[in-house]
Design a protein around this motif. Sequence first.
Motif, mmCIF file in Angstrom:
data_model
loop_
_atom_site.group_PDB
_atom_site.id
_atom_site.type_symbol
_atom_site.label_atom_id
_atom_site.label_comp_id
_atom_site.label_asym_id
_atom_site.label_seq_id
_atom_site.Cartn_x
_atom_site.Cartn_y
_atom_site.Cartn_z
ATOM 1 N N SER A 297 0.872 -1.159 -0.010
ATOM 2 C CA SER A 297 -0.180 0.108 -0.007
ATOM 3 C C SER A 297 0.906 1.184 -0.138
ATOM 4 C CB SER A 297 -0.794 -0.081 1.312
ATOM 5 O OG SER A 297 -1.828 -0.956 1.232
ATOM 6 N N VAL B 131 1.004 4.195 -2.947
ATOM 7 C CA VAL B 131 0.783 5.446 -2.860
ATOM 8 C C VAL B 131 1.897 6.429 -3.436
ATOM 9 C CG1 VAL B 131 0.716 7.613 -1.134
ATOM 10 C CG2 VAL B 131 -0.659 5.365 -0.721
ATOM 11 N N ARG C 8 1.726 9.007 -6.637
ATOM 12 C CA ARG C 8 2.194 10.344 -6.741
ATOM 13 C C ARG C 8 3.274 10.766 -7.771
ATOM 14 N NH1 ARG C 8 4.632 9.919 -1.814
ATOM 15 N NH2 ARG C 8 2.735 10.194 -0.654
ATOM 16 N N MET D 3 -8.053 6.869 -4.706
ATOM 17 C CA MET D 3 -6.594 7.312 -4.324
ATOM 18 C C MET D 3 -6.214 8.357 -5.503
ATOM 19 S SD MET D 3 -4.613 3.845 -3.218
ATOM 20 C CE MET D 3 -3.084 4.441 -2.868
#
Length: 303
Positions: free
Chosen positions: A97, A101, A105, A299
């Motif tokens: 996870s 992320v 990004r 997300m």
Amino acid sequence: MATREGCHCPGTGGQNNNNSILYHILKNDRLTTTEEQQTITKPQQHQQHRWHRVSSCSSSSSSSSRLELRQQQACSCGSSRRRGSLRSPQVTCKAASAVLVKTLRFVKNVPCFRELPEDDQLLLVRNCWAPLLVLGFAQDRVDFEITETAEPSMLQRILTGGSGSQSGLTDRQGEPLLEQSTETSGVSLADIQGIKAFLKKCWALDISTKEYAYIKGAVLFNSDLPGLRYLHYIQSLRREAHQALNEHVKLIHRDDTTRFAKLLITLSMLRAISPAVVAQLFFKPVIGAVNMEDVLLEMFYGK
């Protein structure tokens, strides 16, 4: 936007790409971090099985040879159906996870990607998140342990009524991925070994941070996907990423004339990794049968 329109003009492939947006964003020092030198163990060599010929021409020895061949084929078939799961799912899924992320990004910080229409953005993210995640595993040196799980026998499947609905997705062997019985069914060991082989290959090559950035650019701008609106623009971005990687390798590794080819081979290994396998192996043991596209939308776009 001027860069995007320029990519539609004929003859752009021969221009100098050193001033392009993608070239500079991937070479930006903000993408570089301190690189740790670690000793990489050589991949284990697999032993090869030998065939022993029988010199006798009698019918009994011929029958024995046919029996031996059938036994070996059965063993190989059984091996291809072996399955595995994470030994420490909570720890590994948490690491996965965190890498996801960081990966999203990275994608959002590429200006050329933000210039694309939302339809193309979504199509690229849907198809590149898994290989970019595994690339992130390699860059952050995230390793994981596997425990082999027993595949349910035919009798168990009959008694349990199938125990787990099929998700409609398949692994490398064409076996259905189950939604409800992930912990018991696991993932094909062949797919897991493919991921681990890729990680070992990256660690053996000791890929630098900038090389990872260029490879991510080549993976992100996948012009082979059907339905892309800005196909020619994405093709030019992919070429830029390959060119930037090649120039960097020539500059830093002048004595290693085969390094660029080795990196391309590694890239081809990455494209063989199934997103369905990545989702089931690293996320479903913790979050369950959740649609990964919904997770990515939440997300990435905050929808």
